[in-house]
Scaffold this motif. Structure first.
Motif, PDB file in Angstrom:
ATOM      1  N   HIS A 154      -0.097   1.365  10.742  1.00 55.73           N
ATOM      2  CA  HIS A 154      -0.583   1.300   9.355  1.00 55.73           C
ATOM      3  C   HIS A 154      -1.131   2.643   8.867  1.00 55.73           C
ATOM      4  CE1 HIS A 154       0.205  -2.935   9.006  1.00 55.73           C
ATOM      5  NE2 HIS A 154      -0.511  -3.188  10.081  1.00 55.73           N
ATOM      6  N   ASN A 155      -0.493   3.718   9.286  1.00 58.65           N
ATOM      7  CA  ASN A 155      -0.860   5.064   8.848  1.00 58.65           C
ATOM      8  C   ASN A 155       0.316   5.709   8.129  1.00 58.65           C
ATOM      9  OD1 ASN A 155      -3.536   5.154   9.897  1.00 58.65           O
ATOM     10  ND2 ASN A 155      -2.671   5.446  11.943  1.00 58.65           N
ATOM     11  N   PRO A 156       0.562   5.354   6.858  1.00 62.84           N
ATOM     12  CA  PRO A 156       1.716   5.926   6.156  1.00 62.84           C
ATOM     13  C   PRO A 156       1.623   7.439   5.999  1.00 62.84           C
ATOM     14  CG  PRO A 156       0.333   4.684   4.640  1.00 62.84           C
ATOM     15  CD  PRO A 156      -0.203   4.439   6.018  1.00 62.84           C
ATOM     16  N   GLY A 189       9.951   7.003  14.426  1.00 62.47           N
ATOM     17  CA  GLY A 189       9.887   5.582  14.760  1.00 62.47           C
ATOM     18  C   GLY A 189      10.485   5.277  16.118  1.00 62.47           C
ATOM     19  N   ASP A 196       1.170   9.500   8.241  1.00 63.14           N
ATOM     20  CA  ASP A 196       1.811  10.136   9.396  1.00 63.14           C
ATOM     21  C   ASP A 196       3.320  10.219   9.242  1.00 63.14           C
ATOM     22  OD1 ASP A 196      -0.660  10.423  10.564  1.00 63.14           O
ATOM     23  OD2 ASP A 196      -0.430   8.716  11.927  1.00 63.14           O
ATOM     24  N   GLY A 197       3.874   9.535   8.241  1.00 63.26           N
ATOM     25  CA  GLY A 197       5.310   9.555   8.005  1.00 63.26           C
ATOM     26  C   GLY A 197       5.962   8.214   8.244  1.00 63.26           C
ATOM     27  N   SER A 198       7.234   8.149   7.903  1.00 60.67           N
ATOM     28  CA  SER A 198       8.006   6.918   8.010  1.00 60.67           C
ATOM     29  C   SER A 198       8.579   6.738   9.409  1.00 60.67           C
ATOM     30  CB  SER A 198       9.152   6.956   6.992  1.00 60.67           C
ATOM     31  OG  SER A 198      10.053   5.900   7.222  1.00 60.67           O
ATOM     32  N   ALA A 199       8.431   5.525   9.946  1.00 61.55           N
ATOM     33  CA  ALA A 199       9.064   5.155  11.208  1.00 61.55           C
ATOM     34  C   ALA A 199      10.457   4.592  10.963  1.00 61.55           C
ATOM     35  CB  ALA A 199       8.209   4.135  11.956  1.00 61.55           C
ATOM     36  N   ASP A 256       5.690   2.089   9.036  1.00 59.24           N
ATOM     37  CA  ASP A 256       4.960   3.250   9.518  1.00 59.24           C
ATOM     38  C   ASP A 256       4.463   2.927  10.920  1.00 59.24           C
ATOM     39  OD1 ASP A 256       2.433   1.816   9.265  1.00 59.24           O
ATOM     40  OD2 ASP A 256       2.489   2.286   7.136  1.00 59.24           O
ATOM     41  N   PHE A 303       8.989   0.981   3.536  1.00 62.32           N
ATOM     42  CA  PHE A 303       9.068   1.622   4.849  1.00 62.32           C
ATOM     43  C   PHE A 303       8.206   0.932   5.895  1.00 62.32           C
ATOM     44  CE2 PHE A 303      10.005   4.898   1.732  1.00 62.32           C
ATOM     45  CZ  PHE A 303      11.124   5.523   2.278  1.00 62.32           C
ATOM     46  N   GLY A 310       3.679  -2.056   9.594  1.00 64.90           N
ATOM     47  CA  GLY A 310       3.285  -1.058  10.577  1.00 64.90           C
ATOM     48  C   GLY A 310       3.701  -1.471  11.974  1.00 64.90           C
TER      49      GLY A 310
END
Length: 182
Positions: free
Chosen positions: A83-85, A113, A87-90, A80, A78, A150
């Motif tokens: 670089h904050n996975p 995203g 927070d969820g997928s972009a 993000d 994925f 990210g």
């Protein structure tokens, strides 16, 4: 001497021939499909205070594609935001390809995203890869492996193509070589 493998988070590009990606920024195909091709990283020699001097080579990009196609990570890969996975997928990476000296990804965008690109100005990608990834089940080493990327505003690797959200309905994009500048 024991050395720890490096996981590097980056992005950027350099090329010798003109390459234009013909698409409009921040628009979606009319079909409602939320896919586009994005530049993930590129070949080059770089330095960063966190990682020191490192290189991304053409064979490394090809290894990333092969390992993605072979599913060596054992899960989907994925994008993000920053670089904050957590927070969820972009976006979910659907396919990887090497075009010249760049690693491209066909991604399927989430609303999160799309908002990051359209409204929050996240314009570039920063690849997260391991230069010799070892799976934690069989213990095998697989070479350069893309673990994710990210969306960012300040990637370590410069001269990358900005993220665009437009592409053809089938997920392809048009690369125009050596077209005259109008």
């Amino acid at each position: 001497m024991f050395s720890f493998p490096r996981i590097i988070k980056l992005s950027e590009s350099t090329r010798t021939e003109p390459l234009r990606v013909c698409s409009a920024p921040a628009t979606l195909p009319q079909s409602g499909k939320k896919t586009s091709w994005v530049t993930i990283t590129r070949v080059g020699s770089f330095t960063d205070p966190r990682y020191g001097r490192f290189e991304i080579t053409a064979p490394m990009l090809l290894s990333m594609v092969k390992n993605f196609e072979d599913g060596v990570v054992g899960q989907d890969v994925f994008l993000d935001v920053n670089h904050n996975p957590g927070d969820g997928s972009a976006a979910k990476i659907l396919k990887l390809s090497v075009e010249g000296n760049r690693l491209l990804g066909l991604v399927e965008w989430t609303d999160f995203g799309l908002k990051a690109v359209k409204e929050r100005g996240f314009t570039y990608l920063s690849a997260e890869y391991h230069d010799n990834w070892q799976d934690n089940e069989a213990g095998l080493f697989h070479g350069a492996t893309l673990l994710g990327a990210g969306l960012t505003v300040r990637p370590v690797i410069k001269r990358l193509d900005p993220v665009t959200l437009s592409c053809e309905a089938d997920g392809s994009t048009l690369f125009c070589r050596n077209w005259p500048t109008i």
